[in-house]
Design a protein around this motif. Structure first.
Motif, PDB file in Angstrom:
ATOM      1  N   GLU A  40      22.169   1.860  70.521  1.00 36.58           N
ATOM      2  CA  GLU A  40      22.546   2.720  71.654  1.00 36.58           C
ATOM      3  C   GLU A  40      22.524   4.177  71.200  1.00 36.58           C
ATOM      4  O   GLU A  40      23.556   4.825  71.042  1.00 36.58           O
ATOM      5  N   LEU A  41      21.326   4.677  71.040  1.00 35.01           N
ATOM      6  CA  LEU A  41      21.135   5.956  70.359  1.00 35.01           C
ATOM      7  C   LEU A  41      21.756   7.136  71.099  1.00 35.01           C
ATOM      8  O   LEU A  41      22.444   7.969  70.493  1.00 35.01           O
ATOM      9  N   THR A  42      21.496   7.251  72.390  1.00 33.34           N
ATOM     10  CA  THR A  42      22.017   8.421  73.107  1.00 33.34           C
ATOM     11  C   THR A  42      23.543   8.438  73.104  1.00 33.34           C
ATOM     12  O   THR A  42      24.163   9.489  72.943  1.00 33.34           O
ATOM     13  N   LYS A  43      24.157   7.286  73.258  1.00 32.02           N
ATOM     14  CA  LYS A  43      25.615   7.190  73.254  1.00 32.02           C
ATOM     15  C   LYS A  43      26.185   7.608  71.905  1.00 32.02           C
ATOM     16  O   LYS A  43      27.178   8.363  71.830  1.00 32.02           O
ATOM     17  N   MET A  44      25.550   7.148  70.827  1.00 32.79           N
ATOM     18  CA  MET A  44      26.029   7.456  69.480  1.00 32.79           C
ATOM     19  C   MET A  44      25.941   8.948  69.165  1.00 32.79           C
ATOM     20  O   MET A  44      26.860   9.535  68.596  1.00 32.79           O
ATOM     21  N   ILE A  45      24.834   9.551  69.567  1.00 32.62           N
ATOM     22  CA  ILE A  45      24.630  10.970  69.253  1.00 32.62           C
ATOM     23  C   ILE A  45      25.434  11.854  70.197  1.00 32.62           C
ATOM     24  O   ILE A  45      26.035  12.854  69.782  1.00 32.62           O
ATOM     25  N   GLN A  46      25.459  11.498  71.461  1.00 37.01           N
ATOM     26  CA  GLN A  46      26.169  12.301  72.457  1.00 37.01           C
ATOM     27  C   GLN A  46      27.648  12.458  72.127  1.00 37.01           C
ATOM     28  O   GLN A  46      28.236  13.527  72.320  1.00 37.01           O
ATOM     29  N   SER A  47      28.247  11.418  71.598  1.00 36.39           N
ATOM     30  CA  SER A  47      29.673  11.467  71.270  1.00 36.39           C
ATOM     31  C   SER A  47      29.972  12.421  70.118  1.00 36.39           C
ATOM     32  O   SER A  47      31.100  12.885  69.961  1.00 36.39           O
ATOM     33  N   GLU A  48      28.931  12.736  69.330  1.00 38.49           N
ATOM     34  CA  GLU A  48      29.123  13.594  68.157  1.00 38.49           C
ATOM     35  C   GLU A  48      28.728  15.048  68.395  1.00 38.49           C
ATOM     36  O   GLU A  48      29.307  15.950  67.799  1.00 38.49           O
ATOM     37  N   VAL A  49      27.743  15.288  69.229  1.00 34.25           N
ATOM     38  CA  VAL A  49      27.221  16.657  69.363  1.00 34.25           C
ATOM     39  C   VAL A  49      27.734  17.377  70.603  1.00 34.25           C
ATOM     40  O   VAL A  49      27.478  18.576  70.783  1.00 34.25           O
ATOM     41  N   GLN A  50      28.406  16.661  71.491  1.00 32.28           N
ATOM     42  CA  GLN A  50      28.974  17.271  72.702  1.00 32.28           C
ATOM     43  C   GLN A  50      27.912  17.915  73.592  1.00 32.28           C
ATOM     44  O   GLN A  50      28.139  18.933  74.233  1.00 32.28           O
ATOM     45  N   LEU A  51      26.736  17.309  73.607  1.00 34.87           N
ATOM     46  CA  LEU A  51      25.657  17.717  74.495  1.00 34.87           C
ATOM     47  C   LEU A  51      25.099  16.468  75.171  1.00 34.87           C
ATOM     48  O   LEU A  51      25.164  15.381  74.608  1.00 34.87           O
ATOM     49  N   ARG A  52      24.550  16.633  76.363  1.00 36.70           N
ATOM     50  CA  ARG A  52      23.926  15.489  77.037  1.00 36.70           C
ATOM     51  C   ARG A  52      22.643  15.136  76.286  1.00 36.70           C
ATOM     52  O   ARG A  52      21.832  16.011  75.973  1.00 36.70           O
ATOM     53  N   VAL A  53      22.463  13.850  76.010  1.00 38.03           N
ATOM     54  CA  VAL A  53      21.323  13.390  75.223  1.00 38.03           C
ATOM     55  C   VAL A  53      20.476  12.436  76.073  1.00 38.03           C
ATOM     56  O   VAL A  53      21.005  11.555  76.750  1.00 38.03           O
TER      57      VAL A  53
END
Length: 297
Positions: free
Chosen positions: A88-101
């Protein structure tokens, strides 16, 4: 202005891409696929954060190998990223960078870049084909990627060309990728010339007039021409753009390929065949990824 991420089997490219498709800053690192997804994702997050500190960006777009589910932001099981099952790539990254992925197939991302600012600029419909380690495709109509119901429109690598021919892991028997990719050329080269020979050596030998190397390339072009004819009859794009490492040997590939495609088309379509070489090279993936968020707005 967005951040684009090009996730490949060898490198991860992360760049700030402005609204004109210009790269303002880029970071590159090795994917190190043998270590699995977590270290690579950690690297992506770190590079996104680094660029986000010095640039005012709106969103993050990621171009990744398929199959994937762009709507859910999930990488399903790409052949060149072992261990990346149902990530679940977008979910994993979005939670860390605070940007919509946002996630998109890497060939679709490259197609978007070539259609908007590259070889397909100003054309209403563009089909992009990458011939490299594998074979991929992306269809852009009216400046937007046509993704399909599950995000797998353009997966031409699995198109059956010769059902009697050999297949490859994860592909149909006689699939285009198994017959006309750089990997396919390498396998044929080893069977003809022996261990240590690959696509690069085949093209060099062909330039030197080696008949066996020329025969390998001719066979690959025959298969690729069949694939292109199928695409033309299915989608009738205004422009077909060819990219990927194999197409860098354009002197041996482009004109002979056109000559093989033409007789496979309806006579009414032959005068309209428009095949161009990609112009953005390896930047197409990361630039297109930076354009991906705009597709979801």
């Amino acid at each position: 202005m967005n951040i684009g991420v090009d996730l490949g089997g060898t490198n991860i490219r992360v760049a700030v891409v402005n609204d004109a498709g210009v790269i303002l800053e880029e970071l590159v690192c090795f994917t190190e696929v043998e270590k699995g997804p977590e270290p690579a994702i950690t690297k992506m997050i770190s590079m996104i954060k680094t660029l986000g500190e010095t640039h005012q960006v709106k969103s993050v777009g990621i171009g990744a190998p398929g199959p994937l589910d762009a709507k859910r932001g999930v990488i399903i099981e790409p052949p060149n990223l072992p261990g990346w099952q149902n990530i679940e790539l977008t979910k994993m990254i979005q939670s860390e960078v605070q940007l919509r992925v946002y996630l998109e197939n890497d060939a679709n991302a490259a197609a978007l870049a070539e259609a908007r600012i590259g070889a397909g600029k100003d054309a209403e419909s563009v089909f992009y084909i990458t011939v490299s380690t594998g074979v991929g495709g992306g269809y852009v109509y009216g400046g937007r990627v046509i993704s399909g119901a599950q995000g797998n429109c353009g997966e031409i690598g699995n198109m059956i060309i010769d059902p009697q021919a050999a297949g490859a892991p994860g592909l149909n028997k006689g699939a285009l990728e198994a017959l006309a990719s750089g990997t396919a050329i390498g396998k044929k080269a080893e069977s003809v010339f022996g261990p240590g020979y690959g696509a690069k050596e085949v093209f060099q030998l062909a330039k030197e007039g080696n008949l066996e190397a020329e025969a390998i390339i001719d066979e690959v072009l025959t298969y690729l021409a069949m694939g292109i004819a199928n695409i033309v009859h299915t989608l009738n794009p205004e422009v077909i753009v060819l990219g990927g490492g194999v197409m860098k040997s354009k002197d041996l590939m482009l004109e002979p390929l056109k000559e093989k495609v033409v007789p496979l088309l309806y006579p009414s379509l032959r005068p309209h065949l428009n095949i161009k070489l990609a112009v953005l090279d390896q930047k197409a993936g990361v630039v297109g990824a930076g354009m991906v968020p705009d597709q979801f707005r």
